[in-house]
Design a protein around this motif. Structure first.
Motif, PDB file in Angstrom:
ATOM      1  N   LYS A 167     -11.530   1.370  -8.474  1.00 42.47           N
ATOM      2  CA  LYS A 167     -11.124   2.013  -9.721  1.00 42.47           C
ATOM      3  C   LYS A 167     -11.313   1.054 -10.885  1.00 42.47           C
ATOM      4  CE  LYS A 167      -7.922   5.204  -7.712  1.00 42.47           C
ATOM      5  NZ  LYS A 167      -6.549   5.363  -7.334  1.00 42.47           N
ATOM      6  N   LEU A 226      -9.626  -0.808  -5.272  1.00 43.82           N
ATOM      7  CA  LEU A 226      -9.803   0.465  -4.578  1.00 43.82           C
ATOM      8  C   LEU A 226     -10.962   1.235  -5.199  1.00 43.82           C
ATOM      9  CD1 LEU A 226      -6.137   1.671  -4.063  1.00 43.82           C
ATOM     10  CD2 LEU A 226      -7.570   0.405  -2.505  1.00 43.82           C
ATOM     11  N   TYR A 276       0.858  -1.192   0.000  1.00 38.15           N
ATOM     12  CA  TYR A 276       0.000   0.000   0.000  1.00 38.15           C
ATOM     13  C   TYR A 276       0.885   1.228   0.000  1.00 38.15           C
ATOM     14  CZ  TYR A 276      -4.129  -2.796   0.782  1.00 38.15           C
ATOM     15  OH  TYR A 276      -5.151  -3.684   0.627  1.00 38.15           O
ATOM     16  N   ASP A 295       0.726   5.388  -1.511  1.00 37.63           N
ATOM     17  CA  ASP A 295      -0.071   6.431  -2.159  1.00 37.63           C
ATOM     18  C   ASP A 295      -1.550   6.065  -2.239  1.00 37.63           C
ATOM     19  OD1 ASP A 295       2.207   7.859  -2.536  1.00 37.63           O
ATOM     20  OD2 ASP A 295       2.580   7.034  -4.535  1.00 37.63           O
ATOM     21  N   VAL A 296      -2.054   5.403  -1.214  1.00 41.20           N
ATOM     22  CA  VAL A 296      -3.488   5.154  -1.174  1.00 41.20           C
ATOM     23  C   VAL A 296      -4.083   6.140  -0.193  1.00 41.20           C
ATOM     24  CG1 VAL A 296      -5.280   3.482  -0.694  1.00 41.20           C
ATOM     25  CG2 VAL A 296      -3.127   2.733  -1.672  1.00 41.20           C
ATOM     26  N   LYS A 297      -5.156   6.777  -0.626  1.00 44.39           N
ATOM     27  CA  LYS A 297      -5.771   7.815   0.187  1.00 44.39           C
ATOM     28  C   LYS A 297      -6.225   7.240   1.526  1.00 44.39           C
ATOM     29  CE  LYS A 297      -8.481  11.736  -1.395  1.00 44.39           C
ATOM     30  NZ  LYS A 297      -9.663  12.058  -2.185  1.00 44.39           N
ATOM     31  N   GLY A 298      -5.823   7.870   2.595  1.00 46.95           N
ATOM     32  CA  GLY A 298      -6.296   7.473   3.907  1.00 46.95           C
ATOM     33  C   GLY A 298      -5.623   6.238   4.467  1.00 46.95           C
ATOM     34  N   GLU A 325      -1.880   4.625   5.683  1.00 43.58           N
ATOM     35  CA  GLU A 325      -0.437   4.756   5.908  1.00 43.58           C
ATOM     36  C   GLU A 325       0.283   3.807   4.950  1.00 43.58           C
ATOM     37  OE1 GLU A 325       1.928   6.274   8.673  1.00 43.58           O
ATOM     38  OE2 GLU A 325       0.318   7.572   7.956  1.00 43.58           O
ATOM     39  N   TYR A 336      -5.963  -3.148  -7.643  1.00 44.03           N
ATOM     40  CA  TYR A 336      -4.784  -2.641  -6.959  1.00 44.03           C
ATOM     41  C   TYR A 336      -3.798  -3.770  -6.733  1.00 44.03           C
ATOM     42  CZ  TYR A 336      -1.927   0.131  -3.849  1.00 44.03           C
ATOM     43  OH  TYR A 336      -0.877   0.806  -3.301  1.00 44.03           O
TER      44      TYR A 336
END
Lengths: 219, 207, 593
Positions: free
Chosen positions: C546, C544, C69, C71-74, C76, C550
């Protein structure tokens, strides 16, 4: 008994060997290899020799058989059916389609046909995604498979890719019939819509007329 | 070694008993009917190669039924599938072990350019980056007929080939293709040729 | 599955009672994970897995992989290691362990002491993500070679031909220019990149195999050997006619006796997973065809099962029937080829495989008429299948399934199973005890030949299999002969299934709704699996929300079935290696992916 199993195995192999001659004897030597007997030899019932003598005779390919894509053009006008929407390039899993939309040389506005269309033949995997998702039925899969070359296959442009609609109708009769049916339905819908529109316009005009008429006559 | 067109005419009384040909043509005729492919399956296309050798397509009709697993007994390398970087040294080594004259068919999109896996990190972008390829067959995988068509294309090529043009019969020592090595990425020595020669390590690498 | 409905909605990927038991046993350590399953701290993972195995009956560690993980929003940035454990019946428990991304800090305890099936899978995670497993007895790279620069499945690692995060790439719409080959984009004009300052002379090229040979020399040494003979290491493959492609085994021999065998993978590693992360959901379907290239249909199916779980789509009945038909035909092709090539490897030369290939051609004719291709079908779609059955297809399929194939299979079974030479070569060779098989993650016919009646079609029915009448074929000796014979048993069961579905196929739509070429899948993760001809084929997908996955991981049957190869061959003669390998039935495309 030890060894009996081996004999049995050899017997099966020998049976296969004998079978290769049974049909020959039945039909008379040589007749079995005529094109009329090809479906029979290759069919579920076929026994004996199973070989397709390829350069001399060819297996009939099913209609859905696919190898590489081609672009359909309409023979009368010589124009491609492609509208350069670019969905094929989006759908292509290996991204082997390069497409450029034509532009009006004066105004710079995009036009609805491709200026350039390239497929990397060395990359294409013939999955049929482009043909499946093309909304205009303008890219189709070819059944031609004899493409061996002495040089590395690479980009091919519109000139090599385009094939007449009659060719498409020939190799994909069912698909072509579906297209024609859809076209007919679409035209019918269009005509109906036009008729309905005309009727509506007429009714509206009549209403307008009625509205225009001075109301004070009855009152 | 004359051309076919320049052969002397056969007197009418001898026609039917005497046939004149060139040595090149005789050689090509013999080679066409005894091309032995190597039993070398890499990936998916190998199955179509096996299918071509099996009873339906039966390449025994072309004198090719003996698929030899040993490169020393084969003169046709069918690169049937994806050449990965890890496999590349072995592919080149096998090619080098084949006796001349030898031919390479790149079968399928992967062998031509890397195909669907080209964009990845572990695949060589086409076997022609490593070896000289004679015939390419596009398709993923090509049908067995397409493979046979490639054999026919190769046969057609023999007819125009002259013995003196074949590298194996020429003077000089042929080192073969330098075998790539596995460093942080695939190391193709030809890329570092001047460097390696200067260091005198070329022999060590080729051995 | 779950007792309390209001909580069951929140909890996915782990049965409610399992989760509660875990929470009672490990208070405050176990929490629900982001999408599915339970989140476990790294130091507790071995205990949790042992508890699940010993007390809750999760005896299969089916899948072990990781997700990076970044650059995944929300979220760490971290690496998420996921374990999928199965019981004999019903449902899986997904365990997640979150560890830091930095190389050096990314490590966690290995579970190989509990599950040998983690042996290869942990090596793969190490190879692809650089995650170290403490306590792993043999942590080497699995697919790439030692010394390869970087860990490819990390999200910040880009290939040479990298063009963008998702397809389609922008360069496919050139503006008044010529299209260019990917080679042109690379500085070295090839798919090659070297680290800065790298010198070809200074590099040690033996490094690629050094760890392997060290392992070969040290493993399973017998210091009290009565006769002090020298042992030698030979390499079997990667080019060998009996290795089903490019499989390499390093073998340490004492005379002719195998002391240790180490399979070497990666000669057909084609980066499916990295490419799969950039493909759209639909674009991955043709790629799955190329995994186990004998069984394109079941590969499609396994991926679609996982995808449909994420989408929550229903499938029309006719489509399910078609899927079962092609799936069972595919199983017949696979098993006949497996038996045929097995006989080839035993030294019967090509006779057996030629008989098998002839029937394969007949079935491929059916598949080609249906899907348009002989091997790479690209046939299944989320919510159904691509094409309806063409005219006359059912009649031909019936003629094959009712008449021709039974006849041919019977002949072939006589040809192989009654043969004294085959019996002498295979009986008692490469015995795989059932407990070892289960712990090693072995599935499919190989497991069932050891006496474990575990078939996903029965254990966790998908599609129509809960309505169909068939038996799970089981053999009990677990030797190479049983592994050969069970394939014929399974063909008979497949034919039995075909009889039921070919007769009762209903009319109706073949696809619920035609999927768009840019399909959006709701965020979540899932593990979907089917009983492919070779065993459990699973897909672990992370979405994710999209257009592209992912994470796209393939739980490869053939790879896991090779876990016990080393133990199965120890002490045998060198000629028996081929017998054991042939009886496992592997496809390299799936082993290396």
């Amino acid at each position: 008994m030890y060894g009996f199993g081996v004999l049995k195995t050899l017997g099966i192999a020998f049976y296969h060997f004998v079978l290769t001659y049974v049909d020959d004897v039945k039909m008379g030597f040589g007749k079995r290899y005529t094109p009329e007997h090809l479906p029979e030899r290759q069919g579920v019932e076929g026994r004996g020799i199973y070989t397709v003598r390829y350069p001399k005779e060819r297996l009939p390919l099913p209609e859905r058989s696919r190898n590489h894509p081609f672009l359909v053009y309409i023979e009368e006008t010589g124009k491609l059916k492609c509208t350069a929407c670019g969905i094929c390039a989006q759908a292509c899993p290996v991204q082997c389609i390069w497409i450029e939309r034509a532009k009006d040389p004066e105004t710079g506005k995009p036009l609805s046909y491709p200026a350039a269309f390239h497929i990397d033949q060395g990359l294409c995997i013939g999955c049929g995604m482009c043909a499946e998702f093309c909304p205009f039925d303008s890219i189709k899969m070819d059944i031609e498979y004899e493409n061996a070359s002495y040089t590395r296959p690479g980009f091919v442009g519109i000139e090599e890719l385009k094939k007449p609609e009659s060719y498409h109708a020939k190799i994909h009769p069912t698909d072509y019939a579906r297209e024609m049916e859809e076209k007919r339905l679409k035209e019918e819908r269009k005509r109906k819509a036009a008729a309905a529109k005309a009727a509506k316009a007429k009714a509206a005009a009549a209403k307008k007329e009625a509205a225009k008429r001075p109301p004070d006559k009855t009152s | 070694m004359r051309d076919v067109e320049n052969l002397p005419e056969i007197p009418p009384e001898l026609q039917g008993t005497v046939k004149l040909t060139t040595f090149d043509q005789l050689f090509a005729w013999a080679r066409k009917r005894s091309l032995w492919p190597m039993l070398f399956g890499l990936a998916c296309c190998a199955f179509e190669m096996i299918a071509a050798a099996a009873s339906r397509y039966d390449i025994a009709r072309f004198g090719m039924e003996i698929m030899r697993p040993s490169p020393r007994q084969a003169d046709l390398l069918i690169v049937s599938g994806t050449v990965t970087k890890k496999m590349a040294p072995q592919v080149v080594r096998l090619y080098n072990q084949m006796p001349e004259p030898k031919y390479v068919i790149a079968m399928g999109a992967c062998a031509i350019s890397g195909g669907p896996f080209k964009e990845g990190y572990a695949v060589v972008s086409g076997v022609d980056k490593l070896l000289p390829v004679d015939v390419y067959i596009p398709g993923c995988p090509p049908r067995p007929e397409a493979l046979i068509h490639a054999f026919l294309a190769l046969h057609a090529r023999f007819e125009h080939e002259r013995i003196r043009d074949i590298k194996a019969y020429q003077k000089g020592v042929d080192d073969g293709v330098p075998i790539p090595a596995l460093g942080p990425d695939l190391v193709d020595w030809r890329r570092f040729e001047p460097l390696m020669e200067a260091a005198g390590e070329k022999e060590a690498v080729h051995g | 599955m779950a007792e309390t409905p209001q909580e069951a909605v929140q909890l996915k990927g782990i049965p409610q009672e399992t989760f509660q038991a875990l929470q009672e046993r490990f208070p405050e350590a176990v929490q629900p994970a982001r999408y599915e399953g339970a989140l476990v701290p790294a130091e507790k993972i071995v205990e949790v897995v042992r508890f699940l195995r010993d007390e809750l009956g999760y005896i299969f560690l089916s899948n072990l992989t990781a997700t990076d993980y970044l650059d995944v929003k929300g979220v760490e940035p971290h690496i998420d290691v996921v374990y999928h454990l199965f019981r004999m019946q019903g449902g899986y428990a997904a365990l997640h362990v979150e560890i830091p991304r930095e190389i050096g800090k990314a490590h966690l305890p290995s579970v190989t002491s509990l599950f040998p099936s983690a042996m290869l899978q942990e090596r793969e995670v190490y190879d692809m993500f650089g995650v170290k497993f403490d306590g792993h007895p043999d942590l080497r790279r699995l697919l790439m070679w030692e010394g390869f620069d970087g860990y490819p499945l990390r999200k910040d690692w880009k290939e040479v031909y990298y063009e963008g995060e998702t397809k389609p790439y922008r360069s496919r719409y050139p503006k008044g220019g010529h299209p260019i080959y990917a080679e042109e984009l690379s500085p070295l004009k090839d798919n090659i990149r070297y680290p800065e300052g790298w010198s070809p002379q200074a590099w040690d090229y033996d490094e690629a195999d050094r760890l392997l040979y060290e392992r070969m020399l040290s493993a399973h040494r017998d210091p009290d050997k009565p006769l002090k003979t020298d042992e030698m290491i030979i390499n079997f493959g990667p080019h060998h006619p009996s290795t089903h492609g490019v499989f390499r085994m390093a073998v340490r021999l004492d005379g002719e006796t195998v002391r240790h065998l180490e399979p070497v993978f990666g000669y057909l590693h084609r980066n499916h997973e990295k490419i799969g992360e950039r493909n759209t959901w639909i674009q991955n379907i043709p790629f799955t065809d190329r995994l186990d290239y004998i069984n394109g249909m079941t590969n499609n199916w396994a991926y679609i099962v996982a995808l449909e779980k994420l989408l929550g789509w229903e499938v029309p009945e006719r489509a399910e029937y078609i899927r079962v038909i092609v799936g069972e035909f595919s199983r017949i092709v696979n098993h006949m080829l497996a038996a045929g090539f097995f006989s080839n490897e035993l030294g019967l030369y090509f006779t057996g495989s030629l008989y098998a290939l002839e029937e394969r051609e007949h079935i491929l004719d059916l598949f080609e008429a249906l899907s348009g291709a002989r091997m790479m079908f690209n046939y299944m779609r989320p919510g159904g299948v691509r094409y309806d059955l063409p005219e006359g297809w059912l009649e031909k399929a019936k003629a094959l399934a009712y008449e021709r194939i039974p006849r041919k299979v019977e002949q072939m079974a006589h040809f192989l199973l009654d043969n004294d030479v085959v019996k002498a070569r295979t009986m008692g060779v490469g015995v795989l005890p059932p407990d070892v098989a289960i712990a090693s993650g072995i599935t499919g016919p190989v497991l069932r030949a050891s006496g474990v009646a575990y078939d996903i079609r029965r254990a966790e029915p998908y599609s129509l299999y809960d309505q169909l009448d068939f038996d799970v074929a089981v053999r009990t000796h677990g030797d190479a002969y049983d592994r050969l014979a069970i394939r014929f048993d399974e063909i008979w069961q497949s034919l039995r299934i075909l009889r039921q579905v070919l007769e009762n196929i209903p009319e109706g739509p073949i696809v619920a709704k035609k999927p768009s070429h840019r399909l959006k899948v709701p965020a979540g993760e899932t593990y979907g699996r089917i009983e492919a001809p070779k065993g459990e084929l699973g897909f672990y997908l992370v979405s994710l929300g999209k257009f592209n996955p992912y994470r796209y991981h393939i739980r490869s049957t053939s790879l896991l079935n090779l876990t016990a190869l080393s133990d199965m061959t120890r002490g045998l003669k060198v000629a028996d290696i081929v017998t054991v390998l042939g009886s496992i039935d592997l496809t390299m495309g799936e082993v290396d992916r």
